[in-house]
Design an enzyme around this catalytic site. Structure first.
Site, PDB file in Angstrom:
ATOM      1  N   SER A  71       0.821  -1.208   0.000  1.00 24.71           N
ATOM      2  CA  SER A  71       0.000   0.000   0.000  1.00 24.71           C
ATOM      3  C   SER A  71       0.855   1.257   0.000  1.00 24.71           C
ATOM      4  O   SER A  71       1.998   1.263   0.475  1.00 24.71           O
ATOM      5  CB  SER A  71      -0.919   0.007   1.218  1.00 24.71           C
ATOM      6  OG  SER A  71      -1.721  -1.144   1.241  1.00 24.71           O
TER       7      SER A  71
HETATM    8  N1  SAH Z   1      -0.666  -4.600   3.827  1.00 21.33           N
HETATM    9  C1  SAH Z   1      -0.206  -5.313   2.671  1.00 21.33           C
HETATM   10  C2  SAH Z   1      -1.294  -5.319   1.616  1.00 21.33           C
HETATM   11  C3  SAH Z   1      -1.101  -6.361   0.571  1.00 21.33           C
HETATM   12  S1  SAH Z   1      -2.339  -6.345  -0.706  1.00 21.33           S
HETATM   13  C4  SAH Z   1       1.054  -4.647   2.147  1.00 21.33           C
HETATM   14  O1  SAH Z   1       1.154  -3.417   2.262  1.00 21.33           O
HETATM   15  O2  SAH Z   1       1.923  -5.322   1.609  1.00 21.33           O
HETATM   16  C5  SAH Z   1      -3.623  -7.295   0.017  1.00 21.33           C
HETATM   17  C6  SAH Z   1      -3.297  -8.738   0.303  1.00 21.33           C
HETATM   18  O3  SAH Z   1      -4.495  -9.395   0.736  1.00 21.33           O
HETATM   19  C7  SAH Z   1      -2.799  -9.533  -0.899  1.00 21.33           C
HETATM   20  O4  SAH Z   1      -1.540 -10.057  -0.585  1.00 21.33           O
HETATM   21  C8  SAH Z   1      -3.838 -10.640  -1.084  1.00 21.33           C
HETATM   22  O5  SAH Z   1      -3.270 -11.868  -1.490  1.00 21.33           O
HETATM   23  C9  SAH Z   1      -4.427 -10.739   0.311  1.00 21.33           C
HETATM   24  N2  SAH Z   1      -5.753 -11.338   0.365  1.00 21.33           N
HETATM   25  C10 SAH Z   1      -6.776 -11.227  -0.526  1.00 21.33           C
HETATM   26  N3  SAH Z   1      -7.845 -11.917  -0.108  1.00 21.33           N
HETATM   27  C11 SAH Z   1      -7.505 -12.474   1.092  1.00 21.33           C
HETATM   28  C12 SAH Z   1      -8.180 -13.307   2.023  1.00 21.33           C
HETATM   29  N4  SAH Z   1      -9.434 -13.715   1.815  1.00 21.33           N
HETATM   30  N5  SAH Z   1      -7.525 -13.663   3.145  1.00 21.33           N
HETATM   31  C13 SAH Z   1      -6.245 -13.266   3.391  1.00 21.33           C
HETATM   32  N6  SAH Z   1      -5.548 -12.484   2.530  1.00 21.33           N
HETATM   33  C14 SAH Z   1      -6.166 -12.097   1.397  1.00 21.33           C
END
Ligand code: SAH
Length: 221
Positions: A71
């Site tokens: 993010s």
């Molecule tokens: N805070 C993280 C955000 C990553 S993007 C950062 O800054 O790196 C959001 C993430 O949520 C992705 O890696 C995706 O694979 C994950 N995601 C999507 N659906 C999900 C679910 N049902 N349970 C757990 N993770 C999930």
């Protein structure tokens, strides 16, 4: 972070981090000094793919593979501030992704549980977080975050790094009385960042503005 890791990494990109905090985060009104202080320390560039390191401190989200993004710094800071952390909380994070926000949560809260759906991302984040010294108060799991982590709840704070159409019920159930949940909620292309507070059986919601997150992938889809 353990001391060895902190010493090696702090000399690296310190100026870029100072500028990021000053120009992107404080300039836009995030006033929590604990959030600013820790974002000056945690080496964001280690959480982005090697080819994007030069952009790690820019004012944008970056792809990290597998359909995920790390993010934008201001979004991370806004969410951390909205969580109202004082260092003691038990926190559940959904969507570990790169592990960057996970590291910040470890620094700002008491104990952290984080769930990532994508097994590759989960493994990569686990390896890096461990290398940086986040071990004792951190629990990671690959799986569906919308079900929460029932055996570890209730949680004082819950934060979502991916966007569901509605806050999943199991997460509200696993929120402690007096607890706070921060999440992007809404359709795929545009969501509202909301803070939900629990008072017994009552939940109050505050709107924190428009955001755009990777959608939460549900078990049946
Ligand atoms: N805070 C993280 C955000 C990553 S993007 C950062 O800054 O790196 C959001 C993430 O949520 C992705 O890696 C995706 O694979 C994950 N995601 C999507 N659906 C999900 C679910 N049902 N349970 C757990 N993770 C999930």
């Amino acid at each position: 972070m353990d001391d060895a890791a902190a010493t090696t990494l702090d000399s690296d990109a310190t100026r870029e981090r100072d500028a990021m905090v000053r120009d992107q985060i404080q300039a836009r009104g995030v006033a929590d000094p604990r959030v600013a202080n820790i974002m000056r320390v945690v080496p964001r560039h280690l959480f982005v793919p090697a080819e994007d390191r030069a952009h790690a401190y820019e004012d944008c989200a970056l792809p990290i593979g597998h359909g995920a993004t790390i993010s934008q710094p201001i979004v991370v800071a806004t969410m951390l501030e909205a969580l109202h952390l004082d260092g003691m909380e038990r926190v559940l994070e959904i969507g570990t992704g790169s592990g960057y926000s996970t590291a910040l949560l470890c620094e700002l809260a008491g104990e952290v549980w984080s769930i990532e759906l994508d097994a590759h991302l989960a493994q990569r984040a686990a390896d890096l977080l461990r290398k940086l010294g986040y071990r004792d108060r951190l629990h990671l799991r690959a799986g569906h975050g919308e079900e929460g982590w029932p055996s570890a709840g209730p949680f004082d704070r819950i934060v979502l790094g991916c966007a569901p159409p509605h806050v999943p019920k199991p997460l509200l159930e696993q929120l402690a009385d007096g607890g706070r949940l921060v999440a992007p909620v809404g359709p795929k292309d545009r969501q509202k960042l909301v803070a939900v507070e629990r008072h017994g059986a009552r939940f109050t919601k505050t709107d924190l503005g428009d955001v755009r997150f990777v959608p939460l992938r549900e078990s049946d889809g």
